[in-house]
Design a protein around this motif. Structure first.
Motif, PDB file in Angstrom:
ATOM      1  N   ASP A   1       0.946  -1.262  -0.009  1.00 44.80           N
ATOM      2  CA  ASP A   1      -0.043  -0.056   0.105  1.00 44.80           C
ATOM      3  C   ASP A   1       0.796   1.295  -0.035  1.00 44.80           C
ATOM      4  O   ASP A   1       0.450   2.368  -0.556  1.00 44.80           O
ATOM      5  CB  ASP A   1      -0.819   0.021   1.237  1.00 44.80           C
ATOM      6  N   LYS A   2       2.014   1.249   0.587  1.00 45.84           N
ATOM      7  CA  LYS A   2       3.036   2.265   0.782  1.00 45.84           C
ATOM      8  C   LYS A   2       3.830   2.466  -0.419  1.00 45.84           C
ATOM      9  O   LYS A   2       4.932   2.950  -0.272  1.00 45.84           O
ATOM     10  CB  LYS A   2       3.466   2.530   2.145  1.00 45.84           C
ATOM     11  N   ALA A   3       3.647   1.334  -1.489  1.00 43.47           N
ATOM     12  CA  ALA A   3       4.590   1.228  -2.562  1.00 43.47           C
ATOM     13  C   ALA A   3       5.994   1.170  -2.187  1.00 43.47           C
ATOM     14  O   ALA A   3       6.906   1.704  -2.855  1.00 43.47           O
ATOM     15  CB  ALA A   3       4.355   2.563  -3.681  1.00 43.47           C
ATOM     16  N   GLY A   4       5.999   0.065  -1.355  1.00 42.44           N
ATOM     17  CA  GLY A   4       7.390   0.010  -0.798  1.00 42.44           C
ATOM     18  C   GLY A   4       8.336  -0.405  -1.994  1.00 42.44           C
ATOM     19  O   GLY A   4       9.852  -0.480  -1.695  1.00 42.44           O
ATOM     20  N   PHE A   5       8.056  -1.264  -2.910  1.00 43.46           N
ATOM     21  CA  PHE A   5       8.987  -1.615  -4.021  1.00 43.46           C
ATOM     22  C   PHE A   5       9.702  -0.652  -4.778  1.00 43.46           C
ATOM     23  O   PHE A   5      10.750  -0.539  -5.231  1.00 43.46           O
ATOM     24  CB  PHE A   5       8.418  -2.644  -4.848  1.00 43.46           C
ATOM     25  N   GLU A   6       8.697   0.602  -5.080  1.00 43.35           N
ATOM     26  CA  GLU A   6       9.278   1.584  -5.805  1.00 43.35           C
ATOM     27  C   GLU A   6      10.432   2.225  -5.433  1.00 43.35           C
ATOM     28  O   GLU A   6      11.153   2.634  -6.178  1.00 43.35           O
ATOM     29  CB  GLU A   6       7.986   2.740  -5.947  1.00 43.35           C
ATOM     30  N   ASP A   7      10.415   2.701  -4.178  1.00 43.38           N
ATOM     31  CA  ASP A   7      11.483   3.265  -3.779  1.00 43.38           C
ATOM     32  C   ASP A   7      12.400   2.596  -2.619  1.00 43.38           C
ATOM     33  O   ASP A   7      13.027   3.248  -1.672  1.00 43.38           O
ATOM     34  CB  ASP A   7      10.898   4.776  -2.940  1.00 43.38           C
TER      35      ASP A   7
END
Length: 181
Positions: A53-59
């Motif tokens: 949900d917190k887009a952990g993979f993106e950054d």
């Protein structure tokens, strides 16, 4: 026809620091919540969903030694010992596969690796589906031993990633053996 050597690089724990990002988002290390291959629990699902949900993979940050691994693989390509390099990573399950796939593609783009073919499988065991025994000697560099065991069981070759230095050394030895040098 001689088979080409294809190196498949995992992302989480090999090129990107999933553990550090997971700790940052969830306040716990992944190993505190679950072990690879262990049954799902409500706690594991809770932290996994928070991460996605917190887009952990993106950054997620790169692993501290990711550049060393990429440089070692690039050197072997320039020497003609490795012919193809691709990404082979998993989405951690079908429930969030679309979200994770999108996030991992963003990560690859942000780190200049979007020119590599990316195989983003539903789970780690499905990485074996990428094996092409007729065309390649497929070598998976992955930090999860159970995934590597399954990959090898299906005819691939594997390197257990503990550090880039170790993985490059093992890869150099393996590609020399495969190429007869």
């Amino acid at each position: 026809m001689k088979k080409k050597i294809r190196v498949l690089l995992d992302l989480d724990g090999v090129l990107c620091d999933f553990g550090a990002q997971y700790l940052k988002i969830n306040g716990k290390r992944p190993d505190d919540v679950y072990q690879p291959g262990a049954p799902r629990t409500p706690e594991k699902d809770k932290y996994w969903n928070q991460y996605v949900d917190k887009a952990g993979f993106e950054d997620a940050p790169p692993m501290p030694d990711a550049a060393e691994l990429l440089a070692g693989v690039t050197k072997l390509m320039k020497e003609g010992l490795v012919h193809v390099v691709e990404i082979c990573t998993s989405a951690g399950g079908k429930e969030r596969q679309a979200d994770v796939t999108r996030q991992k593609k963003v990560w690859l783009n942000l780190h200049g690796l979007d020119d590599l073919t990316a195989h983003i499988t539903q789970n780690g065991y499905k990485k074996a589906d990428v094996i092409n025994k007729d065309k390649y000697h497929d070598i998976l560099i992955d930090d999860t031993e159970t995934v590597l065991d399954n990959f090898k069981k299906h005819g691939g070759l594997g390197i257990h990633h503990t550090s880039s230095k170790s993985s490059v050394e093992q890869l150099e030895k393996l590609v020399h053996e495969l190429s007869g040098n």
